[in-house]
Motif scaffolding. Structure first.
Motif, mmCIF file in Angstrom:
data_model
loop_
_atom_site.group_PDB
_atom_site.id
_atom_site.type_symbol
_atom_site.label_atom_id
_atom_site.label_comp_id
_atom_site.label_asym_id
_atom_site.label_seq_id
_atom_site.Cartn_x
_atom_site.Cartn_y
_atom_site.Cartn_z
ATOM 1 N N ALA A 161 0.838 -1.195 0.000
ATOM 2 C CA ALA A 161 0.000 0.000 0.000
ATOM 3 C C ALA A 161 0.875 1.248 0.000
ATOM 4 N N PRO A 162 0.534 2.242 -0.805
ATOM 5 C CA PRO A 162 1.372 3.446 -0.912
ATOM 6 C C PRO A 162 1.419 4.276 0.358
ATOM 7 N N THR A 163 0.517 3.998 1.312
ATOM 8 C CA THR A 163 0.509 4.754 2.570
ATOM 9 C C THR A 163 1.555 4.253 3.556
ATOM 10 N N PHE A 164 2.289 3.177 3.200
ATOM 11 C CA PHE A 164 3.341 2.646 4.062
ATOM 12 C C PHE A 164 4.670 2.655 3.317
ATOM 13 N N THR A 165 5.764 2.528 4.056
ATOM 14 C CA THR A 165 7.106 2.553 3.480
ATOM 15 C C THR A 165 7.652 1.141 3.324
ATOM 16 N N ALA A 166 8.724 1.020 2.558
ATOM 17 C CA ALA A 166 9.388 -0.278 2.405
ATOM 18 C C ALA A 166 9.908 -0.773 3.755
ATOM 19 N N ASP A 167 10.404 0.141 4.577
ATOM 20 C CA ASP A 167 10.897 -0.255 5.898
ATOM 21 C C ASP A 167 9.802 -0.895 6.734
ATOM 22 N N TYR A 168 8.597 -0.382 6.600
ATOM 23 C CA TYR A 168 7.475 -0.952 7.353
ATOM 24 C C TYR A 168 7.269 -2.420 6.972
ATOM 25 N N TYR A 169 7.262 -2.708 5.672
ATOM 26 C CA TYR A 169 7.061 -4.085 5.216
ATOM 27 C C TYR A 169 8.267 -4.963 5.526
ATOM 28 N N ASN A 170 9.443 -4.386 5.456
ATOM 29 C CA ASN A 170 10.656 -5.182 5.667
ATOM 30 C C ASN A 170 10.767 -5.740 7.080
ATOM 31 N N GLN A 171 10.108 -5.118 8.037
ATOM 32 C CA GLN A 171 10.131 -5.662 9.391
ATOM 33 C C GLN A 171 9.423 -7.017 9.464
ATOM 34 N N PHE A 172 8.510 -7.260 8.530
ATOM 35 C CA PHE A 172 7.837 -8.557 8.456
ATOM 36 C C PHE A 172 8.603 -9.528 7.552
ATOM 37 N N GLY B 53 11.896 -9.574 6.776
ATOM 38 C CA GLY B 53 13.163 -10.026 7.330
ATOM 39 C C GLY B 53 14.123 -10.470 6.234
ATOM 40 N N SER B 54 14.644 -11.694 6.345
ATOM 41 C CA SER B 54 15.621 -12.211 5.372
ATOM 42 C C SER B 54 14.979 -13.011 4.245
ATOM 43 N N LYS B 55 13.662 -13.088 4.227
ATOM 44 C CA LYS B 55 12.979 -13.863 3.184
ATOM 45 C C LYS B 55 13.157 -13.192 1.823
ATOM 46 N N LYS B 56 13.229 -13.995 0.786
ATOM 47 C CA LYS B 56 13.392 -13.470 -0.572
ATOM 48 C C LYS B 56 12.020 -13.130 -1.145
ATOM 49 N N VAL B 57 11.518 -12.006 -0.708
ATOM 50 C CA VAL B 57 10.193 -11.541 -1.115
ATOM 51 C C VAL B 57 10.324 -10.113 -1.624
ATOM 52 N N ARG B 58 9.689 -9.830 -2.753
ATOM 53 C CA ARG B 58 9.772 -8.504 -3.357
ATOM 54 C C ARG B 58 8.555 -7.663 -2.976
ATOM 55 N N LEU B 59 8.738 -6.358 -3.007
ATOM 56 C CA LEU B 59 7.663 -5.401 -2.779
ATOM 57 C C LEU B 59 7.391 -4.622 -4.056
ATOM 58 N N VAL B 60 6.112 -4.405 -4.371
ATOM 59 C CA VAL B 60 5.766 -3.469 -5.442
ATOM 60 C C VAL B 60 4.717 -2.505 -4.898
ATOM 61 N N PHE B 61 4.930 -1.231 -5.115
ATOM 62 C CA PHE B 61 4.023 -0.199 -4.624
ATOM 63 C C PHE B 61 3.157 0.332 -5.768
ATOM 64 N N SER B 62 1.852 0.469 -5.489
ATOM 65 C CA SER B 62 0.912 1.059 -6.460
ATOM 66 C C SER B 62 0.961 0.363 -7.812
#
Length: 372
Positions: free
Chosen positions: A222-233, A235-244
């Motif tokens: 969600a664009p209302t949150f930052t990458a750092d917010y998601y990265n706390q969940f 962690g070291s997992k190989k998971v990508r983030l896409v915004f909007s």
């Protein structure tokens, strides 16, 4: 004419923006003021308050945030009175908007409601308040028309606005490359746009990644949150983030884990096999189980009036059940059966154009009283 819109969450922002776009075609002098989000802001007018400061999920969360909710209600009422719009357009978000409808009616402001509250799910007598306070109701689910008729109220079925959004979507052919994705098949994770949803569902979603090493997992952030917010969940997992980029993600996905809500229907429209997940506060869910009168929670199953997608709710939302439910969707008969059901769902929903139909009806209502 002056239009005042109130949308309190991401889906309302999306549908509000499409409606504003359609209203500008019908009314060249359209002037907008609204509670909404970035998509509505892109259509012009004045954003009074962002939905990120308004969306609270579940009975417990509402109680804990009553002070903020009442403050928002007070601000909205004051701004409506100061602005004196020709019409108030309320978009879903019933806990807030039904109170605003009552206030507006008391002050002789015309009220249109776009996307009916899900009053058929629980506390159906709320329809009496809607009948009293709302001048025009525009529904996006076919079965809602019959529901309102049982209570002596005629409403308009305008189709579903998600079809509008999908019809406008143009795939980004460079999406995978631009997002650093590989050629592995994608399992999309759609944990919702609210903080409570994300924090309850994303850990469950991420808990299964090691069981599907041949796939890449990508979160629709969600664009209302930052990458750092998601990265706390993450962690070291190989998971990508896409915004909007939710629609580009769904366009490229092979399967999905999806938070209950509008996203389940969007995922189905993109013909992506999915597992629907829901977790709420223990008290909220306990109350809901006592008062909610529907068999399903996902829009896909509700529209089809039968189980098409699996719903893993509360204690069933765990790694073991997610794995066992997701696995058959990756290939074979279960996957093919769901895809066939999606075709039937598409036929039930009909054609795009909900925003345009609603805009025409609103402008007609403001210039000439409607008869159904």
């Amino acid at each position: 004419m002056k239009y005042y819109l109130v949308a309190g969450e991401a889906s309302g922002d999306l549908h509000g923006a499409n409606l504003m776009k359609a209203l500008k075609i019908e009314d060249a002098d359209a002037n907008f003021r609204y509670f909404g989000g970035d998509k509505m802001k892109a259509e012009g007018g004045e954003l009074v308050k962002h939905y990120a400061d308004m969306a609270f999920m579940g009975f417990t969360e509402v109680i804990l945030n009553l002070r903020t909710i009442f403050k928002n209600l007070k601000a909205c009422k004051a701004d409506i009175l100061a602005h004196q719009p020709d019409v108030l357009i309320l978009i879903d978000f019933p806990g807030f908007n039904l109170k605003i409808a009552e206030f507006a009616k008391q002050h002789n402001i015309k009220v249109c409601y776009y996307i009916s509250p899900k009053i058929w799910a629980w506390n159906q007598k709320r329809v009496l308040k809607i009948k009293r306070d709302v001048d025009q109701m525009f529904c996006i689910l076919p079965f809602e028309v019959d529901f309102y008729k049982k209570w002596g109220m005629d409403v308009h079925y305008v189709g579903n606005p998600l079809l509008d959004e999908k019809a406008q979507f143009l795939p980004d052919l460079a999406f995978k490359e631009s997002q650093g994705l590989t050629e592995q098949k994608i399992i999309a994770l759609l944990p919702g746009s609210r903080k409570q949803e994300i924090e309850r569902l994303l850990p469950d979603m991420l808990s299964v990644t090691e069981s599907f090493l041949d796939y890449q997992f990508v979160i629709a952030a969600a664009p209302t949150f930052t990458a750092d917010y998601y990265n706390q969940f993450i962690g070291s997992k190989k998971v990508r983030l896409v915004f909007s980029q939710t629609y580009n993600l769904l366009h490229n996905a092979h399967a999905g884990l999806v938070a209950s809500g509008t996203a389940t229907l969007e995922t189905a429209l993109f013909k992506i096999p999915q597992v629907v997940l829901y977790r709420g506060g223990a008290i909220s869910v306990g109350i809901a189980r006592l008062v909610v009168k529907i068999r399903f929670i996902s829009l896909v199953n509700l529209i089809m009036d039968r189980k098409v997608v699996d719903e893993l709710i509360q204690e069933d939302c765990n790694a073991q059940k997610i794995i066992s439910t997701l696995s058959p969707l990756l290939q074979g008969d279960v996957r093919n059966e769901m895809l066939a059901d999606y075709n039937e769902l598409g036929n039930k929903m009909g054609m795009a154009g909900a925003s345009e139909r609603t805009a025409k009806l609103i402008v007609k209502f403001l210039t000439l009283p409607l008869t159904n």
